[in-house]
Design an enzyme around this catalytic site. Structure first.
Site, mmCIF file in Angstrom:
data_model
loop_
_atom_site.group_PDB
_atom_site.id
_atom_site.type_symbol
_atom_site.label_atom_id
_atom_site.label_comp_id
_atom_site.label_asym_id
_atom_site.label_seq_id
_atom_site.Cartn_x
_atom_site.Cartn_y
_atom_site.Cartn_z
ATOM 1 N N ASP A 20 0.812 -1.211 0.000
ATOM 2 C CA ASP A 20 0.000 0.000 0.000
ATOM 3 C C ASP A 20 0.851 1.270 0.000
ATOM 4 O O ASP A 20 2.033 1.232 0.336
ATOM 5 C CB ASP A 20 -0.912 -0.033 1.238
ATOM 6 C CG ASP A 20 -2.194 0.757 1.037
ATOM 7 O OD1 ASP A 20 -2.314 1.447 0.011
ATOM 8 O OD2 ASP A 20 -3.071 0.680 1.911
ATOM 9 N N ASP A 46 -10.736 4.033 -1.641
ATOM 10 C CA ASP A 46 -11.324 3.141 -0.645
ATOM 11 C C ASP A 46 -12.846 3.251 -0.650
ATOM 12 O O ASP A 46 -13.389 4.342 -0.802
ATOM 13 C CB ASP A 46 -10.865 3.536 0.770
ATOM 14 C CG ASP A 46 -9.402 3.251 0.995
ATOM 15 O OD1 ASP A 46 -8.668 3.026 0.018
ATOM 16 O OD2 ASP A 46 -8.990 3.257 2.170
HETATM 17 C C1 9PG Z 1 -4.912 1.040 5.661
HETATM 18 C C2 9PG Z 1 -5.719 1.431 4.460
HETATM 19 C C3 9PG Z 1 -6.389 0.233 3.766
HETATM 20 C C4 9PG Z 1 -7.024 0.687 2.469
HETATM 21 C C5 9PG Z 1 -5.990 1.384 1.596
HETATM 22 C C6 9PG Z 1 -5.389 2.559 2.352
HETATM 23 O O1 9PG Z 1 -4.705 8.887 5.390
HETATM 24 N N1 9PG Z 1 -5.167 8.678 4.250
HETATM 25 O O2 9PG Z 1 -5.389 9.613 3.503
HETATM 26 C C7 9PG Z 1 -5.444 7.367 3.805
HETATM 27 C C8 9PG Z 1 -5.641 7.096 2.448
HETATM 28 C C9 9PG Z 1 -5.941 5.806 2.050
HETATM 29 C C10 9PG Z 1 -6.042 4.804 2.968
HETATM 30 C C11 9PG Z 1 -5.851 5.073 4.323
HETATM 31 C C12 9PG Z 1 -5.546 6.348 4.731
HETATM 32 O O3 9PG Z 1 -6.371 3.536 2.547
HETATM 33 O O4 9PG Z 1 -6.525 1.796 0.392
HETATM 34 O O5 9PG Z 1 -7.573 -0.424 1.782
HETATM 35 O O6 9PG Z 1 -5.441 -0.785 3.523
HETATM 36 O O7 9PG Z 1 -4.829 2.105 3.575
HETATM 37 O O8 9PG Z 1 -4.377 2.158 6.283
#
Ligand code: 9PG
Length: 619
Positions: A368, A429
């Site tokens: 990720d 997401d």
């Molecule tokens: C885990 C998640 C999940 C998810 C991913 C990803 O802070 N943010 O802007 C942010 C963006 C995307 C995000 C999480 C936080 O999602 O897509 O399926 O694995 O990380 O943290």
């Protein structure tokens, strides 16, 4: 009629400061900008471009400026935009639309290509890797796209005009070259035709040229994220696992998401409960008959990681400031990009993946926040493009874990993932709500998380599925409690995942399932077994912001209403006849068993956010 009219060629390079050399170019095979000789060769429908300097240089980017001229009235002209990475907005845009410009730099880093972000200007759009421009009614138009080797990021900057529309095609280089080296730009393909056929040919051409292979046998699973978020515990994982085993749920993979690790960037230490238990966890998952899956964000780090202080590990900008990759309250604030060209980081990444795969025993890895590898910065290695850095990082991971490990890319630039991943997240997401929340609306992003946007991206990018990788449309949530999704919205997510046939990963606390919810899960997996053998495509990709008619080649159809108003849908008969042939077609509703015989008068009445899912039967 639609035609590309290139007008100029520009090399942007750096020595003591930034220089720009721009010359007129209208398609001649060779040209000099002064310091750079450029050979441009047209091979079939593609342009091959070679740039030589003759002495060492640092090239920032190469731009072909010009326009696209079309006879179609701009009222009917559609720009199909592809976002940079998994989460970035993808969809059809018209000249009256406006792509939001995020307020904060870290949101741009999180959601967009920092070198080609949305401007917030009406009728001005960015696309990455490819775009299609064409007539909404006829479906005909022009597609431009980047071809392999995917050594650079290719960016399109498009502005609607009256009849003449401005287009800059930009190769992101940002690397130094030795005196003997020449710059081989990724070829640019330019084709005209109908949108669906062009997208298919484009994806198919790349698949063949790169001889892409991936593991397509891991398709259904469970993931901890969309119920537990970072509050996941060892006990809850085991309880879900036991539930799943006891009910003989036919998952392929059981995946632990974010929340087990000490902090992001400190992977070999875990929270209490997980610490010392990683091997026994994978053993238990395997004993239940599933592939053990684990989430990692290997190219980012929080200041709470002990490695944050390691000299040279954190990527810095030209001024020496650490490069922010985003902000996440769940991780305690800002997080940063690693310089994965640094030898110490490479060693660490190798050690992490060796441990995860061989000591802990996880065979399915969700990788990720991968865009962070490509953020602009001053790296240890200066002779690699931003795309090259990420690809080298992927190669290191693949070489460490071997070909039998299932890799799922997430938050990852698309072009750099082809050939490295088995599956790829193609959307933002999902969330237990339909539309973007206040925070994401306030920071003004079109790529913030929401179930509706996730479905849009997954439909628009469906042509990539089973060609470059298996598409991951993100998780299914079947729970009817602990969610703000209405029944219609939950079913729309369900129907989208069914009809698209990429991955089906459920993310609920399964022990809370009622009999009905558990039945839904069994029904989902059963239908998915059939749909997932085939590819799906939207029949109306240019018609609105989100396609609403999606056909699965195995003989399924999903009809959606993404608008906030009640709608009659009735124009899919032609699309069905074209795809499935046959004089008489019957639609069987997969939920109610109701049958509809197709006639010219067919119309479906759909509530806001409602959808229907049908099996298409001949006769
Ligand atoms: C885990 C998640 C999940 C998810 C991913 C990803 O802070 N943010 O802007 C942010 C963006 C995307 C995000 C999480 C936080 O999602 O897509 O399926 O694995 O990380 O943290």
């Amino acid at each position: 009629m639609i035609e590309w009219m290139p007008q100029s060629l520009e090399v942007v390079y750096r020595s003591d400061r930034t220089y720009r050399e721009k010359v007129e170019w209208k398609g001649e095979p060779g040209i000099s900008t002064g310091n750079f000789d450029i050979a441009l060769e047209r091979a079939g429908s593609a342009w091959k471009i070679l740039v030589t300097c003759g002495r060492s240089c640092y090239v920032s980017e190469i731009v072909i400026g010009g326009s696209v001229v079309s006879r179609t009235d701009r009222e009917d002209l559609v720009f199909l935009k592809n976002g940079f990475q998994s989460w970035s907005y993808s969809g059809a845009r018209g000249y009256r639309d406006r792509q939001k410009k995020p307020y904060l730099d870290f949101i741009v880093a999180l959601h967009e290509n920092t070198a080609n972000p949305p401007t917030g200007i009406r009728g001005h759009f960015q696309s990455e890797m490819f775009f299609f421009l064409g007539d909404r009614t006829s479906g005909e138009g022009m597609m431009m796209g980047q071809l392999p080797g995917f050594d650079q990021y290719l960016m399109f900057d498009f502005s609607f005009g009256e009849r003449e529309h401005l287009l800059n095609v930009r190769w992101d280089i940002n690397r130094s070259y030795g005196a003997e080296e020449s710059i081989v730009l990724d070829p640019l393909s330019v084709r005209t035709g109908s949108a669906g056929a062009l997208l298919d040919q484009y994806a198919e051409g790349i698949r063949k040229e790169m001889k892409v292979t991936f593991n397509d046998r891991v398709r259904a699973g469970w993931c901890s994220w969309y119920y537990y978020y970072t509050k996941i515990t060892y006990e809850e994982i085991l309880a879900n696992l036991e539930f799943s085993r006891a009910n003989a749920i036919p998952f392929d993979v059981f995946q632990i998401d974010d929340g087990y690790q000490n902090t992001v960037g400190d992977w070999l230490n875990q929270k209490i409960g997980f610490s010392g238990n990683m091997r026994s966890l994978s053993n238990k998952i395997r004993a239940a008959g599933y592939m053990p899956g684990l989430w990692l964000a290997p190219f980012i780090i929080t200041p709470r990681s002990p490695h944050f202080k390691n000299q040279g590990w954190v990527l810095r900008d030209e001024a020496g400031k650490p490069v922010k990759a985003g902000f996440n309250p769940l991780w305690g604030g800002s997080f940063y990009a690693l310089d994965i060209t640094h030898p110490g980081v490479k060693e660490y990444v190798k050690e992490v993946f060796k441990t995860v795969k061989y000591t802990w025993g996880f065979d399915y890895l969700k990788l990720d926040f991968m865009y962070a590898a490509s953020l602009p910065g001053a790296r240890y290695e200066r002779n690699v493009t931003r795309a090259g850095v990420l690809k080298n990082g992927m190669k290191l991971i693949r070489d460490t874990v071997g070909g039998d490990t299932f890799l799922l890319g997430c938050g990852m630039p698309l072009s750099a993932a082809i050939g490295f991943v088995d599956a790829m997240r193609v959307s933002c997401d999902v969330a237990p709500y339909w539309k973007m929340n206040l925070r994401d609306r306030l920071v003004r992003s079109d790529s913030g998380l929401e179930t509706r946007g996730a479905i849009r991206n997954s439909i628009v990018r469906s042509f990539m599925d089973k060609r470059w990788w298996i598409n991951d449309p993100d998780c299914l949530m079947l729970r009817r409690k602990n969610t703000k999704l209405t029944r219609d919205e939950m079913e729309s997510l369900f129907h989208a995942i069914m009809v698209l046939g990429g991955l089906l990963v459920v993310s609920d606390r399964m022990m809370d399932y009622s009999r009905d919810e558990l039945d839904d899960l069994f029904r989902a997996i059963k239908i998915f077994k059939e749909t997932s053998a085939h590819r799906a495509f939207p029949a109306d990709i240019l018609e609105g912001e989100i396609p609403e008619i999606v056909l699965n080649e195995g003989g399924y159809l999903s009809v959606f209403n993404f608008s906030d108003r009640k709608k009659m849908k009735g124009f899919f008969r032609e699309a069905l006849k074209k795809s499935f042939g046959g004089e008489k077609l019957t639609l069987k509703d997969m939920s109610s068993d109701e049958t509809l015989t197709l006639s010219a008068q067919n119309e479906l009445s759909l509530r806001p956010h409602q959808s229907r899912f049908f099996r298409v039967e001949k006769g």
